[in-house]
Design a protein around this motif. Structure first.
Motif, PDB file in Angstrom:
ATOM      1  N   TYR A  39       0.784  -1.082   0.125  1.00 40.48           N
ATOM      2  CA  TYR A  39      -0.172  -0.247  -0.305  1.00 40.48           C
ATOM      3  C   TYR A  39       1.495   1.424   0.410  1.00 40.48           C
ATOM      4  O   TYR A  39       0.354   2.137  -0.375  1.00 40.48           O
ATOM      5  N   ARG A  42       1.548   1.311  -3.832  1.00 41.30           N
ATOM      6  CA  ARG A  42       0.540   2.489  -4.381  1.00 41.30           C
ATOM      7  C   ARG A  42      -0.095   3.142  -3.889  1.00 41.30           C
ATOM      8  O   ARG A  42      -0.625   3.936  -4.861  1.00 41.30           O
ATOM      9  N   GLN A  43      -0.512   3.910  -2.934  1.00 45.27           N
ATOM     10  CA  GLN A  43      -0.390   4.959  -2.087  1.00 45.27           C
ATOM     11  C   GLN A  43       0.229   6.236  -2.690  1.00 45.27           C
ATOM     12  O   GLN A  43      -0.534   7.724  -1.786  1.00 45.27           O
ATOM     13  N   ASN A  46      -1.445   9.333  -4.153  1.00 49.36           N
ATOM     14  CA  ASN A  46      -2.266  10.190  -4.035  1.00 49.36           C
ATOM     15  C   ASN A  46      -1.195  11.560  -3.340  1.00 49.36           C
ATOM     16  O   ASN A  46      -1.715  12.539  -3.278  1.00 49.36           O
ATOM     17  N   SER A  67      -4.734   6.022 -10.067  1.00 50.59           N
ATOM     18  CA  SER A  67      -5.083   5.076  -9.084  1.00 50.59           C
ATOM     19  C   SER A  67      -5.550   4.344  -8.925  1.00 50.59           C
ATOM     20  O   SER A  67      -5.662   2.922  -8.790  1.00 50.59           O
ATOM     21  N   GLY A 159      -3.282  -2.281   5.513  1.00 48.95           N
ATOM     22  CA  GLY A 159      -3.287  -1.152   4.448  1.00 48.95           C
ATOM     23  C   GLY A 159      -3.966   0.320   4.286  1.00 48.95           C
ATOM     24  O   GLY A 159      -2.886   0.795   3.915  1.00 48.95           O
ATOM     25  N   PRO A 160      -4.616   0.545   5.309  1.00 49.26           N
ATOM     26  CA  PRO A 160      -4.566   1.504   5.536  1.00 49.26           C
ATOM     27  C   PRO A 160      -3.586   2.363   5.927  1.00 49.26           C
ATOM     28  O   PRO A 160      -2.775   3.603   6.084  1.00 49.26           O
ATOM     29  N   SER A 163      -1.151   3.116   3.532  1.00 54.37           N
ATOM     30  CA  SER A 163      -1.217   4.123   2.808  1.00 54.37           C
ATOM     31  C   SER A 163      -0.722   5.582   3.345  1.00 54.37           C
ATOM     32  O   SER A 163      -0.442   6.814   3.211  1.00 54.37           O
ATOM     33  N   MET A 167       1.660   7.658   2.565  1.00 55.05           N
ATOM     34  CA  MET A 167       1.316   9.267   2.106  1.00 55.05           C
ATOM     35  C   MET A 167       1.694  10.698   2.910  1.00 55.05           C
ATOM     36  O   MET A 167       2.229  11.514   1.927  1.00 55.05           O
ATOM     37  N   LEU A 254      -8.981   7.231   0.687  1.00 55.09           N
ATOM     38  CA  LEU A 254      -7.970   6.932   0.174  1.00 55.09           C
ATOM     39  C   LEU A 254      -6.986   8.120  -1.179  1.00 55.09           C
ATOM     40  O   LEU A 254      -6.077   8.819  -0.405  1.00 55.09           O
ATOM     41  N   ALA A 277      -2.798  11.698   5.954  1.00 53.13           N
ATOM     42  CA  ALA A 277      -2.206  10.102   6.943  1.00 53.13           C
ATOM     43  C   ALA A 277      -3.060   9.970   8.337  1.00 53.13           C
ATOM     44  O   ALA A 277      -3.104   8.784   8.891  1.00 53.13           O
ATOM     45  N   ILE A 280      -6.557   8.526   7.751  1.00 48.35           N
ATOM     46  CA  ILE A 280      -6.449   6.855   6.722  1.00 48.35           C
ATOM     47  C   ILE A 280      -5.539   6.119   8.158  1.00 48.35           C
ATOM     48  O   ILE A 280      -6.161   5.113   8.464  1.00 48.35           O
TER      49      ILE A 280
END
Length: 432
Positions: A39, A42-43, A46, A67, A159-160, A163, A167, A254, A277, A280
């Motif tokens: 993640y 992935r994030q 953002n 995204s 995941g979060p 993230s 971020m 997210l 962040a 999240i």
């Protein structure tokens, strides 16, 4: 076939772990660490949305596509790749996937335009496609069954949390050294963990104390058995759908909270990333707490998981709907935080029900199906649809509509609750 499924339905008394307890927690820590890397890679995008928008003159729709392409690939490929992992070996699959997404994230760092970034993000999605489902299946195979909701929510909280790290640190690194270094740092972290995982985690060490293999590794079910087990009841299908629809909201948060704070609170890139962040992180803590609460409240009555999931969905939607209709300010931020604490609370109940309604030998594929629903119904469309709406009615207007997705989740969980008792009765009757 009915007997085969029913074996895993009851939430039976605690079973002994199928691996030494200390080693099981080491495996959990490393597998969780790779989910963080997943993640983070992935994030981190953002956090640099405002920079890319300005540097490459991108629309919100294009930003959302960068995204969403990852989630779309995860949704499309998670099922076939999880079937392969169940048959080829989960440890080897995890190692290969993590190496691929880390290298693809490095590719993002050297992208020169939107098309190159899109291609690199494509391969990030390919690498991450089956990791969540294979990772949680591996974890559940070496821990007691009564911890399923707690472990599912704790693991998926990666995941979060990932993230948050992606971020927050991505925004800070981008502000200090440039956005390319943000992607490079995430890639380096992932590659370092890949090396550790390959050196420490071994399929042969995931054996029971008596030397036998865990059920999930010893059994190699055929494709017909797998498909029959995955969609064996209305309840399990409802769990897939409800989970996916609820995560539409989480995905939108997210992707767009950094931009929301940048546009409506005038925060620079690094501070907007850190601010998002924090929200999240609240969501991650909420996932774990909600999972623990679910296990405690539903232990004497497993069907309560459906009611609890419905409660999480309705409460989070109400809080966020009110929050995004308020003017920017402290009160709005407090309500957003309260909503984020519960928005992904359904992850634990949904994961537990999928595990209970499918056989351990197909858990990786069952969680792949759950991941498929999560991505195609929630994680993929969430950022893209929000960006599409933002181009037409501004970002604030889009955020005001996003929480309505919870109504679909509530409907799905209500269907699951309604059919749960009948599904159990039917299967137990066939078992006689």
């Amino acid at each position: 076939m009915a007997v085969y499924i029913a074996e895993s339905l009851p939430e039976a008394p605690t079973a002994a772990p199928t691996a030494p307890r200390t080693y099981a927690w080491i495996v959990f820590a490393l597998t969780f660490g790779l989910l963080l890397s997943d993640y983070m890679s992935r994030q981190v995008l953002n956090a640099v949305f405002p920079v890319l928008k300005a540097e490459w003159a991108l629309t919100d729709t294009q930003l959302g596509s960068l995204s969403s392409i990852v989630a779309l690939l995860v949704g499309l490929l998670t099922f076939p790749l999880s079937v392969v992992a169940d048959r080829w070996g989960r440890v080897r699959s995890v190692t290969l996937m993590a190496a691929l997404w880390s290298l693809a994230t490095l590719g993002c760092a050297i992208a020169a335009n939107y098309n190159q970034m899109f291609a690199a993000r494509f391969f990030v999605g390919v690498g991450e496609a089956a990791y969540g489902s294979v990772g949680i299946a591996l974890i559940l195979s070496i821990f007691p069954a009564h911890l399923r909701a707690t472990l599912s929510s704790a693991f998926m909280a990666g995941g979060p949390v990932g993230s948050v790290i992606g971020m927050a640190f991505g925004g800070v690194i981008a502000a200090q050294f440039g956005w390319r270094w943000a992607f490079g740092a995430m890639a380096a972290f992932g590659l370092a963990l890949v090396v550790l995982y390959a050196l420490i985690v071994r399929e042969r060490r995931l054996r029971a104390p008596d030397g036998t293999m865990p059920v999930a590794q010893a059994a190699r079910p055929g494709l017909r058995t797998i498909f029959s087990g995955l969609f064996s009841s209305v309840s399990v299908i409802a769990a897939y759908v409800g989970s996916g629809l609820q995560l539409f909201i989480m995905a939108a948060m997210l992707a767009w909270l950094p931009s929301f704070l940048n546009r409506y609170y005038a925060l620079p890139t690094d501070k907007a990333g850190v601010g998002a962040a924090i929200f999240i992180l609240v969501g991650a803590v909420g996932m774990v707490v909600c999972g623990i609460v679910t296990d405690r409240l539903s232990r004497p009555a497993p069907e309560r998981k459906w009611t609890i999931a419905i409660t999480y969905s309705l409460t989070s939607a109400a809080l966020l709907l009110v929050a995004f209709r308020m003017p920017p300010g402290t009160a709005q931020l407090v309500l957003i935080g309260a909503g984020m604490a519960m928005v992904a609370g359904t992850t634990g109940p949904a994961g537990a029900m999928v595990a209970n309604l499918t056989h351990p030998s197909i858990h990786a594929t069952a969680f792949a199906t759950l991941t498929l629903a999560n991505n195609l119904l929630g994680l993929a469309p969430g950022p893209f649809v929000t960006g599409l709406l933002a181009d037409r009615i501004e970002l604030m207007g889009a955020m005001q509509l996003v929480p309505l997705a919870a109504l679909g989740a509530v409907a799905a969980f209500a269907v699951g609750k309604r059919h749960y008792a009948d599904d159990l009765k039917r299967i137990r009757t066939l078992q006689r």
